[in-house]
Design an enzyme around this catalytic site. Structure first.
Site, short mmCIF file in Angstrom:
data_model
loop_
_atom_site.label_atom_id
_atom_site.label_comp_id
_atom_site.label_asym_id
_atom_site.label_seq_id
_atom_site.Cartn_x
_atom_site.Cartn_y
_atom_site.Cartn_z
CG HIS A 268 -2.07 0.86 1.24
ND1 HIS A 268 -2.37 1.71 0.21
CD2 HIS A 268 -3.01 1.12 2.20
CE1 HIS A 268 -3.44 2.45 0.53
NE2 HIS A 268 -3.84 2.10 1.74
CG HIS A 307 -3.89 0.62 -8.33
ND1 HIS A 307 -5.22 0.59 -8.00
CD2 HIS A 307 -3.29 1.47 -7.48
CE1 HIS A 307 -5.41 1.40 -6.97
NE2 HIS A 307 -4.27 1.94 -6.64
CG ASP A 363 3.00 4.29 -4.23
OD1 ASP A 363 2.99 5.33 -3.56
OD2 ASP A 363 2.16 3.39 -4.11
C1 LIG Z 1 -0.95 -3.30 -6.15
C2 LIG Z 1 -1.09 -4.83 -6.17
C3 LIG Z 1 -1.02 -5.32 -4.71
C4 LIG Z 1 -2.43 -5.20 -6.80
O1 LIG Z 1 -2.55 -6.56 -6.70
P1 LIG Z 1 -3.79 -7.40 -7.27
O2 LIG Z 1 -4.86 -6.51 -7.76
O3 LIG Z 1 -4.13 -8.37 -6.20
O4 LIG Z 1 -3.18 -8.09 -8.55
P2 LIG Z 1 -2.71 -9.59 -8.63
O5 LIG Z 1 -1.75 -9.88 -7.51
O6 LIG Z 1 -3.93 -10.43 -8.77
O7 LIG Z 1 -1.90 -9.57 -9.99
C5 LIG Z 1 -2.38 -10.05 -11.24
C6 LIG Z 1 -1.19 -10.62 -12.01
O8 LIG Z 1 -0.21 -9.58 -12.23
C7 LIG Z 1 1.02 -9.91 -11.59
N1 LIG Z 1 1.49 -8.68 -10.93
C8 LIG Z 1 0.74 -7.78 -10.25
N2 LIG Z 1 1.51 -6.77 -9.85
C9 LIG Z 1 2.77 -7.05 -10.29
C10 LIG Z 1 4.00 -6.37 -10.17
N3 LIG Z 1 4.09 -5.20 -9.53
N4 LIG Z 1 5.11 -6.92 -10.73
C11 LIG Z 1 5.01 -8.10 -11.39
N5 LIG Z 1 3.87 -8.79 -11.53
C12 LIG Z 1 2.76 -8.27 -10.98
C13 LIG Z 1 0.67 -10.97 -10.57
O9 LIG Z 1 1.80 -11.79 -10.29
C14 LIG Z 1 -0.43 -11.70 -11.28
O10 LIG Z 1 0.15 -12.52 -12.27
P3 LIG Z 1 -0.44 -13.99 -12.58
O11 LIG Z 1 -1.82 -13.72 -13.10
O12 LIG Z 1 0.49 -14.58 -13.54
O13 LIG Z 1 -0.45 -14.70 -11.25
C15 LIG Z 1 0.06 -5.46 -7.00
O14 LIG Z 1 -0.02 -5.04 -8.33
C16 LIG Z 1 1.43 -5.17 -6.41
O15 LIG Z 1 1.88 -5.87 -5.50
N6 LIG Z 1 2.14 -4.12 -6.95
C17 LIG Z 1 3.42 -3.74 -6.43
C18 LIG Z 1 3.24 -2.95 -5.15
C19 LIG Z 1 2.72 -1.55 -5.41
O16 LIG Z 1 3.25 -0.83 -6.25
N7 LIG Z 1 1.71 -1.15 -4.62
C20 LIG Z 1 1.18 0.21 -4.66
C21 LIG Z 1 -0.24 0.26 -5.01
S1 LIG Z 1 -0.74 1.98 -5.12
#
Ligand SMILES: CC(C)(COP(=O)(O)OP(=O)(O)OC[C@H]1O[C@@H](n2cnc3c(N)ncnc32)[C@H](O)[C@@H]1OP(=O)(O)O)[C@@H](O)C(=O)NCCC(=O)NCCS
Length: 437
Positions: A268, A307, A363
């Site tokens: 987050h 996101h 971010d």
């Molecule tokens: C923000 C976040 C938690 C959203 O997660 P989510 O909606 O639950 O998305 P998912 O985890 O279901 O991801 C979907 C797919 O994309 C991939 N993915 C998502 N974010 C990714 C990232 N930052 N880098 C690489 N792969 C990523 C996942 O591994 C998943 O792949 P798969 O379908 O092969 O398993 C996630 O994108 C993340 O951890 N990002 C990095 C942290 C970040 O920048 N957070 C700030 C948010 S404002």
């Protein structure tokens, strides 16, 4: 003729039910009438992480993740970032309308008069270790404020709610700046109330021996823009925490401290800190392709990408990129920027990221700006928490007066053991052996 309802057949019983649809949703509690027999609790929906469950009706912030739209009270984020100030945006979030000139002047005046904190808070700050994480200090000191304002528990009283709202918006920057000063071993700087909101914050952060610290107007405005962009983001993890804790009718300081704790996590508000650590780890533009391969191999995540709701370019990331350029003109170019730009370029072309709709989020660039301002990475989530205070409070205020809100209490699907008898400790090994055999 189309009706706003959903007809469902429960194949366990063959019974058909008609569920009303309002504002594009059915009520989960309407499922409870679907039972296999009279003793059945009724059907529930299972939705870990609330992927498709609306928990509130809200009029504060609108996001269309597929189209990259973010609006506060209907106003596009791009227009607010261009035209507004943080305190005006905070007013908009809290009250629902843009203020008149008189309302804004009164609001700014009142927030400004609440920027000081009790001297005991200073001593509380001093008690932290020299290397305490500033976010831990912020979370603790916000919670501690509840002990200074016991009246804040009167959450049913509109006037009390408004006083605490003003106090929190005004005091969080002071606590944030002091957490930073503590980590540097610098004396705490008191608020300077003839400065603007961000100018005063920069003074509390960076003033040393000079009788008066006046921030560069470009940096002051850049911070204002960053604060506007971070002010609210509807029902994310920390806003849900704020509403959920607030639903127990605790005081807003305790609830906001919990919301800040939710923001601290690397998935987050801690993501911008993680972005900077990642860019430093990559170290050189030439190492970017190898890092992208590690991301695609599932070894690491590309921090600052992806996101939960934006499946398009985060509109805030676009504005922040422009803000970064104006900041770097004053501070000099952040050497990590080239690595970030190359990462973005490769990722936006690569099938792995394109097919998963992974775009830079807010971010990805904010950390580079904070670093250019001279802030250590530990301060990044704190910089997020300062403006989000207005959003958390707007969400909390809306929740408190919502006649439909009750104490938050999700259901569970229990999959554990059936009833079994307690086994005295001396007999457990024998019972275990018998169950394995
Ligand atoms: C923000 C976040 C938690 C959203 O997660 P989510 O909606 O639950 O998305 P998912 O985890 O279901 O991801 C979907 C797919 O994309 C991939 N993915 C998502 N974010 C990714 C990232 N930052 N880098 C690489 N792969 C990523 C996942 O591994 C998943 O792949 P798969 O379908 O092969 O398993 C996630 O994108 C993340 O951890 N990002 C990095 C942290 C970040 O920048 N957070 C700030 C948010 S404002």
């Amino acid at each position: 003729m189309a009706t706003d309802s959903l007809t469902v057949t429960d194949n366990r019983t063959g019974q058909t039910y008609e569920l009303p649809i309002a504002d594009g949703a059915i009520r989960a509690t309407d499922l409870r009438q679907m039972k296999v027999d009279a003793d059945d609790f009724g059907l529930m929906s299972y939705d870990p992480a609330f992927l498709n469950t609306a928990s509130v009706r809200s009029t504060i912030t609108y996001i269309d993740g597929d189209r990259g739209i973010l609006r506060y009270r209907g106003y596009p984020i791009e227009q607010l970032a261009e035209e507004s100030t943080y305190l005006e945006t905070a007013y908009l979030l809290i009250f629902g309308e843009l203020p008149t000139e008189g309302q804004l002047a009164a609001w700014v005046d009142e927030i400004t008069r609440h920027t000081f904190v009790h001297e005991n808070v200073k001593r509380l700050m001093e008690a932290f270790r020299y290397d305490a994480h500033p976010m831990g200090m912020l979370i603790s000191s916000v919670a501690a404020l509840s002990t200074f304002y016991p009246d804040a528990l009167r959450i049913d009283d509109a006037e009390t709610r408004m006083i605490e709202t003003k106090r929190l918006i005004a005091k969080v920057p002071t606590l944030a700046a002091w957490a930073y000063r503590h980590s540097r071993g610098f004396p705490y700087v008191y608020p300077q109330n003839d400065l603007g909101f961000t100018g005063n914050f920069l003074s509390m952060m960076f003033r040393m021996a000079e009788p008066r610290y006046v921030a560069d107007p470009v940096l002051e405005r850049a911070l204002e823009v960053l604060f506007i962009l971070h002010a609210d983001h509807e029902q994310n993890c920390s806003a849900s925490a704020m509403r959920s804790i607030g639903s127990s009718h605790v005081d807003p300081y305790s609830a906001l401290s919990g919301a800040a704790a939710a923001l601290y996590g690397p998935l987050h508000g801690g993501a911008n800190e993680a972005v900077l650590r990642m860019l430093a780890e990559i170290g050189d533009v030439r190492h970017v392709p190898a890092y992208v391969e590690r991301v695609k191999g599932g070894e690491v995540k590309l921090m600052g990408f992806g996101h939960r709701v934006y499946k398009n370019y985060d509109p805030r990331a676009r504005i922040i990129k422009q803000t970064a350029d104006s900041v770097f003109e004053v501070t000099g170019r952040n050497p990590l920027l080239d690595i970030a730009l190359e990462l973005e370029r490769i990722a936006l072309e690569d099938e792995y990221f394109v097919s998963r709709k992974l775009y830079p989020n807010v971010d990805f660039y904010s950390g580079l700006i904070y670093q250019a301002l001279g802030l250590p990475v530990g301060m990044f989530p704190v910089m997020f928490a300062i403006p989000r205070t207005a959003g958390w409070l707007a969400q909390w205020l809306e929740g408190i007066v919502d006649p439909e809100q009750k104490i938050a209490r999700p259901r569970q699907l229990y999959l554990g053991s059936d009833e079994r008898d307690y086994v005295p400790i001396e007999r457990r090994a024998a019972v275990e052996a018998a169950s394995v055999a």
